[in-house]
Design a protein around this motif. Sequence first.
Motif, PDB file in Angstrom:
ATOM      1  N   SER A   1      48.887  41.391  37.621  1.00 15.99           N
ATOM      2  CA  SER A   1      48.361  40.366  36.761  1.00 15.99           C
ATOM      3  C   SER A   1      48.579  39.150  37.417  1.00 15.99           C
ATOM      4  O   SER A   1      49.568  38.548  37.634  1.00 15.99           O
ATOM      5  CB  SER A   1      49.218  40.569  35.412  1.00 15.99           C
ATOM      6  OG  SER A   1      49.051  39.655  34.419  1.00 15.99           O
ATOM      7  N   TYR A   2      47.458  38.435  37.234  1.00 15.53           N
ATOM      8  CA  TYR A   2      47.153  36.885  37.877  1.00 15.53           C
ATOM      9  C   TYR A   2      48.266  36.131  36.882  1.00 15.53           C
ATOM     10  O   TYR A   2      48.950  34.941  37.346  1.00 15.53           O
ATOM     11  CB  TYR A   2      45.978  36.278  37.798  1.00 15.53           C
ATOM     12  CG  TYR A   2      45.177  36.872  38.907  1.00 15.53           C
ATOM     13  CD1 TYR A   2      45.862  37.744  39.850  1.00 15.53           C
ATOM     14  CD2 TYR A   2      43.751  36.926  38.930  1.00 15.53           C
ATOM     15  CE1 TYR A   2      44.895  38.268  40.943  1.00 15.53           C
ATOM     16  CE2 TYR A   2      42.936  37.448  39.993  1.00 15.53           C
ATOM     17  CZ  TYR A   2      43.582  37.944  41.069  1.00 15.53           C
ATOM     18  OH  TYR A   2      42.728  38.682  41.788  1.00 15.53           O
ATOM     19  N   ASN A   3      48.210  36.519  35.531  1.00 14.37           N
ATOM     20  CA  ASN A   3      49.241  35.719  34.520  1.00 14.37           C
ATOM     21  C   ASN A   3      50.851  35.922  34.800  1.00 14.37           C
ATOM     22  O   ASN A   3      51.500  35.045  34.800  1.00 14.37           O
ATOM     23  CB  ASN A   3      48.871  36.170  32.910  1.00 14.37           C
ATOM     24  CG  ASN A   3      47.551  35.344  32.555  1.00 14.37           C
ATOM     25  OD1 ASN A   3      47.346  34.327  33.003  1.00 14.37           O
ATOM     26  ND2 ASN A   3      46.779  36.304  32.037  1.00 14.37           N
ATOM     27  N   GLU A   4      51.067  37.159  34.961  1.00  9.41           N
ATOM     28  CA  GLU A   4      52.445  37.476  35.456  1.00  9.41           C
ATOM     29  C   GLU A   4      52.982  36.747  36.828  1.00  9.41           C
ATOM     30  O   GLU A   4      53.867  36.118  37.010  1.00  9.41           O
ATOM     31  CB  GLU A   4      52.652  38.845  35.452  1.00  9.41           C
ATOM     32  CG  GLU A   4      52.701  39.490  34.140  1.00  9.41           C
ATOM     33  CD  GLU A   4      52.690  41.229  34.286  1.00  9.41           C
ATOM     34  OE1 GLU A   4      53.262  41.480  35.411  1.00  9.41           O
ATOM     35  OE2 GLU A   4      52.551  41.754  33.269  1.00  9.41           O
ATOM     36  N   LEU A   5      51.847  36.829  37.701  1.00  7.71           N
ATOM     37  CA  LEU A   5      52.185  36.167  39.095  1.00  7.71           C
ATOM     38  C   LEU A   5      52.409  34.408  38.871  1.00  7.71           C
ATOM     39  O   LEU A   5      53.169  33.732  39.445  1.00  7.71           O
ATOM     40  CB  LEU A   5      51.312  36.337  39.909  1.00  7.71           C
ATOM     41  CG  LEU A   5      51.313  37.919  40.534  1.00  7.71           C
ATOM     42  CD1 LEU A   5      49.966  38.095  41.493  1.00  7.71           C
ATOM     43  CD2 LEU A   5      52.439  38.345  41.456  1.00  7.71           C
ATOM     44  N   SER A   6      51.524  33.932  38.215  1.00 11.02           N
ATOM     45  CA  SER A   6      51.512  32.798  37.569  1.00 11.02           C
ATOM     46  C   SER A   6      52.818  32.248  36.908  1.00 11.02           C
ATOM     47  O   SER A   6      53.441  31.241  37.604  1.00 11.02           O
ATOM     48  CB  SER A   6      50.391  32.365  36.821  1.00 11.02           C
ATOM     49  OG  SER A   6      50.389  31.144  36.088  1.00 11.02           O
TER      50      SER A   6
END
Length: 215
Positions: free
Chosen positions: A102-107
Amino acid sequence: MANEINESATGRLIEYNLYPFSLAELAADTSEREEKRLLENRLIYGLYPEVITEPGDAKRTLTSLTNNYLYKDLFSYKGLKKPDVIQKLVRALALQLGSEVSYNELSNLLGIDKETVENYICLLEKCFVVFRLDSFSRNLRNEIKKGKKIYFYDNGIRNAVISNFAPLELRTDAGALEFKWNAKAKSKQPKVFMESYPNSVYEIITPENFWSFVR
């Protein structure tokens, strides 16, 4: 990074993509039987040429590659101001191997915006560190939106990033290093996928039958 190549080279440039050895290439020099015997070693230390030719120094070679060369092109790329974030991102991807990313989680994890995460992953792809696999959805538009799985081109580099060269019996990620490490583990056909792609072939890849897949 190809855009950074001097335009004067147009028409005179031949580009080659040199990947790590494949098991089929190695078997042509040794044998399928020998490569099957060495499968665990290949899963842990990968298939970089120097790792194959100097197996006794595999750990040191991979550690050196990861510390000194893995990010060299990225760090020299203009506009890249946070090399420490790239290193944290690569480690996070290594720890999520085989899982949807998840790009959101990595962000949130890295303290940078989602667009920067995606841009950095694109750069890692261009440097042949990782590659992305799209998710499946019955709605093709949703396949673009949904999470992706991200894999490393070479297991040895991935294991060096997390400093884990432990044997498979001591690892919790053995299944992530190969399709189905335990041939006796239960698995069933993905119903929705088979209904959507009725002409597709379903097969479980294990250490017992992997040669038919990698040939």
